[in-house]
Design a protein around this motif. Structure first.
Motif, mmCIF file in Angstrom:
data_model
loop_
_atom_site.group_PDB
_atom_site.id
_atom_site.type_symbol
_atom_site.label_atom_id
_atom_site.label_comp_id
_atom_site.label_asym_id
_atom_site.label_seq_id
_atom_site.Cartn_x
_atom_site.Cartn_y
_atom_site.Cartn_z
ATOM 1 N N TYR A 48 0.593 143.913 -7.140
ATOM 2 C CA TYR A 48 1.621 142.915 -7.425
ATOM 3 C C TYR A 48 1.426 142.317 -8.822
ATOM 4 O O TYR A 48 2.360 142.127 -9.576
ATOM 5 N N VAL A 91 3.900 142.489 -12.286
ATOM 6 C CA VAL A 91 4.363 141.338 -13.061
ATOM 7 C C VAL A 91 4.199 141.593 -14.541
ATOM 8 O O VAL A 91 5.028 141.229 -15.372
ATOM 9 N N ARG A 99 6.997 143.267 -15.853
ATOM 10 C CA ARG A 99 8.268 142.541 -15.759
ATOM 11 C C ARG A 99 8.408 141.482 -16.847
ATOM 12 O O ARG A 99 9.491 140.981 -17.075
ATOM 13 N N SER A 120 7.351 135.635 -11.104
ATOM 14 C CA SER A 120 7.633 136.245 -9.805
ATOM 15 C C SER A 120 6.971 135.436 -8.713
ATOM 16 O O SER A 120 5.962 134.766 -8.928
ATOM 17 N N SER A 161 6.046 136.342 -4.670
ATOM 18 C CA SER A 161 6.064 137.476 -3.747
ATOM 19 C C SER A 161 5.415 137.100 -2.435
ATOM 20 O O SER A 161 4.548 136.225 -2.367
ATOM 21 N N THR A 204 11.619 134.451 -2.466
ATOM 22 C CA THR A 204 10.850 135.340 -3.347
ATOM 23 C C THR A 204 11.759 135.870 -4.431
ATOM 24 O O THR A 204 12.941 136.115 -4.195
ATOM 25 N N SER A 243 11.810 137.744 -8.706
ATOM 26 C CA SER A 243 11.203 138.243 -9.934
ATOM 27 C C SER A 243 12.244 138.111 -11.032
ATOM 28 O O SER A 243 13.347 138.649 -10.904
ATOM 29 N N THR A 244 11.880 137.381 -12.076
ATOM 30 C CA THR A 244 12.891 137.130 -13.107
ATOM 31 C C THR A 244 13.117 138.322 -14.018
ATOM 32 O O THR A 244 14.086 138.322 -14.789
ATOM 33 N N THR A 296 12.457 142.792 -13.985
ATOM 34 C CA THR A 296 11.852 144.016 -13.471
ATOM 35 C C THR A 296 12.588 145.206 -14.046
ATOM 36 O O THR A 296 13.816 145.186 -14.185
ATOM 37 N N ALA A 345 11.105 146.942 -6.213
ATOM 38 C CA ALA A 345 10.676 145.541 -6.098
ATOM 39 C C ALA A 345 11.041 144.992 -4.723
ATOM 40 O O ALA A 345 12.148 145.203 -4.239
ATOM 41 N N GLN A 373 11.114 141.649 -3.770
ATOM 42 C CA GLN A 373 11.554 140.255 -3.744
ATOM 43 C C GLN A 373 13.050 140.157 -3.382
ATOM 44 O O GLN A 373 13.797 141.132 -3.451
ATOM 45 N N LEU A 381 16.176 139.612 -7.861
ATOM 46 C CA LEU A 381 15.585 140.474 -8.877
ATOM 47 C C LEU A 381 16.348 140.331 -10.178
ATOM 48 O O LEU A 381 17.573 140.541 -10.215
#
Length: 759
Positions: free
Chosen positions: A45, A49, A52, A56, A58, A160, A162-163, A165, A171, A173, A176
């Motif tokens: 994980y 990141v 990315r 994030s 998760s 969850t 992720s800003t 990816t 992913a 989350q 996304l």
């Protein structure tokens, strides 16, 4: 619970290009960080990141959670690893509210559909992942921050994301963030419709928006600068009572507007008596009702129920004026009446023990709540009506004050109807007394809503108290003009008018004569007043159709022998005049009834004689000669003979007869037989004079138009009428014709035909 703070640096091997994690060197700020690598899962994980280049959050397979951020130019990854997702500390994602408001306004058209998909992450067990495409990861971070600030706290903590990816398909989350170079087809139809919920800020159309009231309301609150308050744990997405004005509500879609109003309505029951929130909601309801009455109705119903419940709990009466101003349809008011009508009527019954002057508000409540068939309302109306019929007492004035204060047309009508119920003479007197009292002004103001009996009583009282007002039959006639059709057509109305005008007194003769011409004699008799009309029959002013109708109607009631004979005399004479009775039967009957009715009033006798004379004048001449009618004529005096002569010598009737007779030899013979000169017992001098004139003025002018055949027929008919003296009668006829020819020759010259020749 264990919290581990980790820091790594991404290292790339020069030959293979593989990226690996190595512990970051410990510095002053990293003293508390553990420099050992975690499990392979955590490392995976954290490594993701680094690629990315953002933030994030998760959920780890073992139940823990991981918050990661890539910082600095060396792509250092800071991570926080905890055993429970709910305990994850706040991250650098937190933004001030003002910045989120600005962001929402800058992206106003996209906020509602984004929040709708965020809610579906939790509302649906398999909510689809959200892909947010932007040029900058910081923009994605704003979207995530907006979602967290809008969600109830437990949901925000479990979200969850992720800003940034590069491979969103790998992913795990919920939200996304991707850029233009991500391995993702933002234009693939099935992907947009069935796999991901895509919100595209870099030129793509994204997924089709899904309507959601919570999202619409929440988005509008952000845009309007009034951030929402997250919902309670037990109902996290229930609409709290948002601070919206009418303009904002009207701008919403219909479904959203209804949902928001229902949320408002649900919050009403939570408010206590005197809560300022109720006043705010009342104002909002009124204003919304002016724009969309149907949408405002649930809130209006809730407010009325609140007012009613509070008043019931406090033992007071609700503010009905306020309730009446709320936007309620007829159906809604009926629903409220079904809920509260019985209770309002019970409350009214309890209040009726107090003085009448305190009834106004309980009555207003019962009327507003539709307690139409309630015992309380019925008792109140009965007592109000009784009070009005006692104008000399204080309760009459109190009843009028209550009715005036309420100003309720329906109540007024029902009380007025009670005034007209079972109108005995005593009650009618009381009703007129009320009309004459100062409180009668209320009656006059509401007279158009009153039953006919009350309107008549009020008018009679008002006219009787006016100096020079109508009296007797004149008053009866004036009241008649208030009736439908301006005529008395039923017994009950006649009895009512009779009592209003004459009470228990006997109307004088003039009044009775006028009355007999205002309504039918049959109606007067059916009403039980027929015996009072006998005087008109015995001593009439004139004999006309009304008097005959009266006589005919009186034959159905109990009369004395003389009165009955008088009525029969008049009816028989009229029926004979109209050709309904044969001449022989008429003459026989007249003789009997004249003797039984004697002495007959001069006007009545003159009228009967005129009817007899008209009847004889219209009888077929042959039938007259063969009946006792001819003997009756010969013995008659001037009262019969004068109208008889007048009927026959009327100019138009005479001309018609003269032109018709040349073709009617039987009539010529009969007329000569009837009018020929006679002398002896039973023949009056008056008849001799009348008969001679009729021969000269009717039969003589016909002679020049008679041909031989017609003369022969006349002779034959004369012989039949004369029976054993036929030859003598024919000789008399020929001698009379000869004399008439001589007179005509001396005065008129040659004969002139009067009509076409006979057959």
């Amino acid at each position: 619970m264990a919290i581990r703070r980790l820091s790594y640096r991404l290292d790339e091997e020069p030959v293979t290009g593989a990226v690996r994690l190595i512990p970051a060197p410990a510095g002053p700020q990293e003293q508390e960080k553990e420099q050992s690598l975690e499990s392979a899962e955590v490392a995976e994980y954290v490594l993701a990141v680094g690629h990315r280049r953002g933030l994030s959050r998760s959920r780890l397979p073992g139940g823990g959670a991981l918050l990661c951020a890539t910082v600095g130019a060396e792509q250092q990854v800071d991570a926080v690893h905890v055993d429970s997702l709910d305990e994850l500390p706040a991250s650098t994602l937190d933004l001030v509210t003002e910045r989120l408001v600005d962001f929402a306004r800058e992206n106003a058209s996209r906020v509602e559909p984004f929040l709708a998909d965020v809610r579906r992450l939790f509302d649906e067990r398999a909510g689809r992942q959200i892909v947010v495409a932007e040029h900058d990861p910081r923009t994605v971070a704003h979207w995530v921050a907006l979602a967290c600030a809008s969600l109830p706290r437990p949901y925000a903590a479990s979200l969850t994301f992720s800003t940034w990816t590069a491979e969103p398909r790998r992913a795990p989350q919920q939200i996304l963030g991707i850029g233009p170079d991500a391995d993702f087809d933002r234009f693939d139809g099935p992907t947009l419709d069935h796999i991901y919920r895509v919100h595209d800020g870099i030129g793509g159309q994204g997924s089709t928006p899904v309507p959601d009231t919570w999202a619409e309301v929440t988005a509008r609150q952000w845009i309007e600068g009034t951030p929402p308050e997250p919902g309670a744990d037990d109902d996290p997405f229930a609409l709290a009572r948002p601070t919206l004005d009418v303009r904002q509500l009207v701008a919403m879609s219909g479904d959203a507007r209804r949902d928001v109003v229902r949320a408002h309505a649900a919050s009403v029951a939570e408010q206590s008596a005197g809560s300022p929130v109720i006043d705010e909601l009342y104002t909002l309801c009124q204003e919304l009702g002016a724009e969309d009455r149907a949408a405002a109705e649930p809130l209006a119903l809730a407010l009325v129920r609140h007012y009613m419940s509070v008043a019931e709990a406090q033992g007071t009466l609700p503010d009905l004026a306020a309730c009446e101003r709320l936007p309620l349809s007829t159906e809604a008011r009926m629903r409220l009446r079904g809920e509260f009508g019985g209770r309002a009527d019970d409350e009214l019954r309890r209040r009726l023990r107090a003085p009448m002057e305190t009834w106004t508000e309980p009555l207003r409540l019962a009327l507003a709540m539709g307690a139409d068939a309630g015992r309380g309302l019925d008792e109140a109306m009965q007592r109000l009506a009784r009070a009005l019929l006692n104008p000399g007492r204080r309760e009459c004035a109190e009843a009028v004050e209550v009715l005036q204060a309420l100003g309720h047309t329906g109540l007024n009508r029902r009380v007025l109807k009670l005034l007209a119920l079972h109108l005995t003479d005593h009650k009618l007197d009381r009703l007129r007394d009320f009309a004459n009292a100062p409180q009668g002004e209320w009656l006059l103001r509401n007279i158009d809503d009153a039953p006919l009996a009350v309107r008549l009583a009020e008018a009679a009282a008002r006219w009787r108290r006016e100096p020079g007002g109508p009296r007797g039959a004149e008053l009866f006639g004036a009241l008649t003009k208030l009736l439908p059709g301006r005529r008395v057509n039923d017994v009950e109305t006649l009895k009512l008018l009779w009592r209003l005008v004459w009470g228990g007194r006997q109307p004088d003769r003039v009044d009775v004569m006028r009355l007999a011409r205002t309504c039918t004699a049959r109606l007067i008799i059916d009403a039980g007043f027929g015996i009072r009309l006998v005087g008109l029959l015995k001593e009439p002013e004139r004999v006309d159709a009304e008097l005959v109708d009266l006589a005919r109607a009186l034959l159905s009631v109990s009369l004395g022998p003389r009165e009955r004979a008088t009525a029969e005399l008049l009816v028989l004479a009229k029926d004979f005049a109209d050709g309904k009775v044969p001449v022989g039967r008429a003459v026989d009957g007249l003789g009997v009834t004249l003797r039984q009715a004697s002495p007959v009033h001069v006007v009545l006798r003159r009228g009967v004689d005129e009817l007899i004379a008209r009847g004889i004048a219209e009888v077929d001449p042959v039938d007259l000669c063969r009946s006792r009618g001819l003997r009756f004529l010969m013995a008659a005096e001037g009262d019969v003979l004068r109208p008889y002569r007048a009927y026959l010598l009327d100019d138009s009737a005479r001309e018609r007869r003269i032109h018709a007779l040349p073709h009617q030899p039987a009539h010529i013979a009969a007329l000569y037989h009837a009018w020929r000169p006679r002398h002896g017992r039973g023949v009056t001098v008056e008849w001799q004079r009348v008969a001679d004139e009729l021969l000269a003025r009717i039969l003589a002018p016909v002679l020049p138009a008679l041909d031989d055949w017609t003369l022969s027929q006349v002779a034959t008919e004369l012989a039949r009428l004369a029976q054993g003296r036929g030859q003598q009668r024919v000789q008399e006829w020929n001698a009379w014709r000869s004399r008439q020819a001589q007179v005509r020759a001396q005065t008129q010259g040659p004969p002139r035909p009067l009509g076409p020749p006979g057959p």
